[in-house]
Design a protein around this motif. Structure first.
Motif, PDB file in Angstrom:
ATOM      1  N   TYR A 113      24.149  17.613  30.240  1.00  0.00           N
ATOM      2  CA  TYR A 113      23.307  17.127  29.849  1.00  0.00           C
ATOM      3  C   TYR A 113      23.287  15.584  29.890  1.00  0.00           C
ATOM      4  CZ  TYR A 113      19.281  14.920  27.184  1.00  0.00           C
ATOM      5  OH  TYR A 113      18.692  13.792  26.845  1.00  0.00           O
ATOM      6  N   ILE A 114      24.901  15.222  29.193  1.00  0.00           N
ATOM      7  CA  ILE A 114      25.802  13.987  29.781  1.00  0.00           C
ATOM      8  C   ILE A 114      25.581  13.462  31.230  1.00  0.00           C
ATOM      9  CG2 ILE A 114      27.864  12.337  29.163  1.00  0.00           C
ATOM     10  CD1 ILE A 114      27.855  14.109  26.683  1.00  0.00           C
ATOM     11  N   ASP A 115      25.797  13.982  31.411  1.00  0.00           N
ATOM     12  CA  ASP A 115      26.181  13.743  33.664  1.00  0.00           C
ATOM     13  C   ASP A 115      24.531  13.433  33.995  1.00  0.00           C
ATOM     14  OD1 ASP A 115      28.625  14.521  33.644  1.00  0.00           O
ATOM     15  OD2 ASP A 115      28.839  15.673  34.431  1.00  0.00           O
ATOM     16  N   GLN A 116      23.675  13.997  33.913  1.00  0.00           N
ATOM     17  CA  GLN A 116      22.364  13.683  33.658  1.00  0.00           C
ATOM     18  C   GLN A 116      21.445  12.774  33.059  1.00  0.00           C
ATOM     19  OE1 GLN A 116      19.588  16.641  32.583  1.00  0.00           O
ATOM     20  NE2 GLN A 116      19.619  18.127  34.264  1.00  0.00           N
ATOM     21  N   LEU A 117      22.086  11.880  32.031  1.00  0.00           N
ATOM     22  CA  LEU A 117      22.141  10.616  31.300  1.00  0.00           C
ATOM     23  C   LEU A 117      23.039  10.042  31.884  1.00  0.00           C
ATOM     24  CD1 LEU A 117      22.235  11.977  27.753  1.00  0.00           C
ATOM     25  CD2 LEU A 117      19.883  11.281  29.325  1.00  0.00           C
ATOM     26  N   ASN A 118      23.610  10.152  33.172  1.00  0.00           N
ATOM     27  CA  ASN A 118      24.229   8.956  32.916  1.00  0.00           C
ATOM     28  C   ASN A 118      24.063   8.785  35.093  1.00  0.00           C
ATOM     29  OD1 ASN A 118      26.701   8.491  31.237  1.00  0.00           O
ATOM     30  ND2 ASN A 118      27.854  10.182  31.918  1.00  0.00           N
ATOM     31  N   GLU A 119      23.184   8.796  35.509  1.00  0.00           N
ATOM     32  CA  GLU A 119      22.689   9.219  36.567  1.00  0.00           C
ATOM     33  C   GLU A 119      21.623   8.531  36.529  1.00  0.00           C
ATOM     34  OE1 GLU A 119      21.506  12.750  37.746  1.00  0.00           O
ATOM     35  OE2 GLU A 119      23.286  13.850  38.265  1.00  0.00           O
ATOM     36  N   LEU A 120      20.510   7.813  35.255  1.00  0.00           N
ATOM     37  CA  LEU A 120      20.036   7.150  35.424  1.00  0.00           C
ATOM     38  C   LEU A 120      20.121   5.452  35.377  1.00  0.00           C
ATOM     39  CD1 LEU A 120      18.410   8.672  31.396  1.00  0.00           C
ATOM     40  CD2 LEU A 120      17.215   8.187  34.244  1.00  0.00           C
ATOM     41  N   ASP A 121      19.748   4.409  36.033  1.00  0.00           N
ATOM     42  CA  ASP A 121      20.048   2.715  36.341  1.00  0.00           C
ATOM     43  C   ASP A 121      19.144   2.663  34.639  1.00  0.00           C
ATOM     44  OD1 ASP A 121      20.056   0.887  37.339  1.00  0.00           O
ATOM     45  OD2 ASP A 121      18.225   0.956  38.300  1.00  0.00           O
ATOM     46  N   THR A 122      20.692   2.050  34.031  1.00  0.00           N
ATOM     47  CA  THR A 122      20.184   1.112  32.919  1.00  0.00           C
ATOM     48  C   THR A 122      20.209  -0.722  33.296  1.00  0.00           C
ATOM     49  OG1 THR A 122      22.296   1.798  31.775  1.00  0.00           O
ATOM     50  CG2 THR A 122      20.134   3.516  31.594  1.00  0.00           C
ATOM     51  N   GLU A 123      20.361  -0.849  34.655  1.00  0.00           N
ATOM     52  CA  GLU A 123      20.701  -1.526  34.751  1.00  0.00           C
ATOM     53  C   GLU A 123      19.888  -3.160  34.439  1.00  0.00           C
ATOM     54  OE1 GLU A 123      23.403  -4.485  36.440  1.00  0.00           O
ATOM     55  OE2 GLU A 123      23.508  -2.970  36.803  1.00  0.00           O
ATOM     56  N   ASP A 124      19.128  -2.974  34.251  1.00  0.00           N
ATOM     57  CA  ASP A 124      17.644  -4.190  32.771  1.00  0.00           C
ATOM     58  C   ASP A 124      17.517  -3.933  31.924  1.00  0.00           C
ATOM     59  OD1 ASP A 124      17.839  -5.140  35.779  1.00  0.00           O
ATOM     60  OD2 ASP A 124      16.426  -3.990  36.248  1.00  0.00           O
ATOM     61  N   VAL A 125      18.150  -2.670  31.413  1.00  0.00           N
ATOM     62  CA  VAL A 125      17.506  -2.226  30.004  1.00  0.00           C
ATOM     63  C   VAL A 125      18.667  -3.022  28.848  1.00  0.00           C
ATOM     64  CG1 VAL A 125      17.809  -0.467  28.393  1.00  0.00           C
ATOM     65  CG2 VAL A 125      17.188  -0.084  30.546  1.00  0.00           C
ATOM     66  N   GLU A 126      17.933  -3.883  27.587  1.00  0.00           N
ATOM     67  CA  GLU A 126      18.732  -4.131  27.355  1.00  0.00           C
ATOM     68  C   GLU A 126      18.811  -3.347  26.078  1.00  0.00           C
ATOM     69  OE1 GLU A 126      17.808  -8.257  25.927  1.00  0.00           O
ATOM     70  OE2 GLU A 126      16.707  -8.862  27.691  1.00  0.00           O
ATOM     71  N   PRO A 127      20.467  -3.371  25.268  1.00  0.00           N
ATOM     72  CA  PRO A 127      21.322  -2.629  24.432  1.00  0.00           C
ATOM     73  C   PRO A 127      19.771  -3.118  23.069  1.00  0.00           C
ATOM     74  CG  PRO A 127      22.981  -3.796  25.261  1.00  0.00           C
ATOM     75  CD  PRO A 127      21.826  -4.324  25.688  1.00  0.00           C
ATOM     76  N   LEU A 128      19.912  -1.730  22.547  1.00  0.00           N
ATOM     77  CA  LEU A 128      19.063  -1.955  21.020  1.00  0.00           C
ATOM     78  C   LEU A 128      20.028  -1.925  19.802  1.00  0.00           C
ATOM     79  CD1 LEU A 128      16.626   0.205  21.554  1.00  0.00           C
ATOM     80  CD2 LEU A 128      15.964  -1.516  22.111  1.00  0.00           C
ATOM     81  N   GLU A 129      19.652  -2.914  18.539  1.00  0.00           N
ATOM     82  CA  GLU A 129      20.341  -2.508  17.369  1.00  0.00           C
ATOM     83  C   GLU A 129      19.936  -1.126  17.195  1.00  0.00           C
ATOM     84  OE1 GLU A 129      19.588  -6.434  15.603  1.00  0.00           O
ATOM     85  OE2 GLU A 129      20.982  -7.511  16.677  1.00  0.00           O
ATOM     86  N   HIS A 130      18.739  -1.116  17.430  1.00  0.00           N
ATOM     87  CA  HIS A 130      17.392  -0.258  16.154  1.00  0.00           C
ATOM     88  C   HIS A 130      16.120   0.070  17.111  1.00  0.00           C
ATOM     89  CE1 HIS A 130      18.681  -1.125  12.159  1.00  0.00           C
ATOM     90  NE2 HIS A 130      18.399  -2.323  12.577  1.00  0.00           N
ATOM     91  N   VAL A 131      15.716   1.170  17.287  1.00  0.00           N
ATOM     92  CA  VAL A 131      15.130   2.605  18.131  1.00  0.00           C
ATOM     93  C   VAL A 131      13.330   1.566  17.823  1.00  0.00           C
ATOM     94  CG1 VAL A 131      14.181   4.594  18.835  1.00  0.00           C
ATOM     95  CG2 VAL A 131      16.358   3.924  18.070  1.00  0.00           C
ATOM     96  N   THR A 132      13.194   1.124  16.693  1.00  0.00           N
ATOM     97  CA  THR A 132      12.209   1.100  16.726  1.00  0.00           C
ATOM     98  C   THR A 132      12.350  -0.570  16.035  1.00  0.00           C
ATOM     99  OG1 THR A 132      12.312   2.089  13.920  1.00  0.00           O
ATOM    100  CG2 THR A 132      10.982   3.487  15.316  1.00  0.00           C
ATOM    101  N   GLU A 133      10.980  -1.280  16.263  1.00  0.00           N
ATOM    102  CA  GLU A 133      11.249  -2.313  15.327  1.00  0.00           C
ATOM    103  C   GLU A 133      11.049  -2.491  13.555  1.00  0.00           C
ATOM    104  OE1 GLU A 133      10.649  -5.390  16.548  1.00  0.00           O
ATOM    105  OE2 GLU A 133      11.132  -4.299  18.843  1.00  0.00           O
ATOM    106  N   ILE A 134      12.298  -3.687  13.584  1.00  0.00           N
ATOM    107  CA  ILE A 134      12.291  -3.529  12.012  1.00  0.00           C
ATOM    108  C   ILE A 134      12.478  -5.007  11.722  1.00  0.00           C
ATOM    109  CG2 ILE A 134      14.064  -3.643  10.407  1.00  0.00           C
ATOM    110  CD1 ILE A 134      15.455  -1.045  11.557  1.00  0.00           C
ATOM    111  N   THR A 135      11.655  -5.581  10.723  1.00  0.00           N
ATOM    112  CA  THR A 135      11.208  -6.913  10.112  1.00  0.00           C
ATOM    113  C   THR A 135      12.436  -7.125   9.002  1.00  0.00           C
ATOM    114  OG1 THR A 135       9.132  -5.832   9.308  1.00  0.00           O
ATOM    115  CG2 THR A 135       8.526  -7.199  11.455  1.00  0.00           C
ATOM    116  N   ALA A 136      12.196  -8.351   8.463  1.00  0.00           N
ATOM    117  CA  ALA A 136      13.279  -8.454   7.292  1.00  0.00           C
ATOM    118  C   ALA A 136      11.999  -8.164   6.632  1.00  0.00           C
ATOM    119  CB  ALA A 136      13.795 -10.399   6.868  1.00  0.00           C
TER     120      ALA A 136
END
Length: 96
Positions: free
Chosen positions: A37-60
């Motif tokens: 499964y990890i090998d499948q995930l490694n095949e994805l193109d994530t070049e233009d995907v910015e890293p997330l701090e949180h999966v959902t939006e969190i406001t102060a």
């Protein structure tokens, strides 16, 4: 990369686990499925995907304000203790 039964036994030994041959075989299959499964995930193109701090939006506004408060008194802290000795919690001995 493929996990062998010896790899499973090595990891189990590090974790201080005793596995039967059947359990080791099941874990080998599970670990190989996970790595596949990890090998499948490694095949994805994530070049233009910015890293997330949180999966959902969190406001102060969802966090409470950090306010200094008076500390709890010794009497209040020990009030619900199952066993106490003057200013301390009394706990069972765990080291001999």
């Amino acid at each position: 990369m493929s996990v062998t039964k010896d790899d499973v036994q090595y990891v189990a030994n590090l974790a201080r686990l005793q596995l039967t041959d059947e359990e080791a075989e099941n874990f080998k299959e599970d670990m190989n499925d996970i790595l596949g499964y990890i090998d499948q995930l490694n095949e994805l193109d994530t070049e233009d995907v910015e890293p997330l701090e949180h999966v959902t939006e969190i406001t102060a506004s969802k966090f409470r304000e950090d306010e200094a408060k008076e500390p709890i008194s010794h009497d209040d802290a020990l009030k619900n203790a199952p066993d106490a000795d003057s200013d301390y919690f009394r706990v069972p001995r765990v080291i001999e």
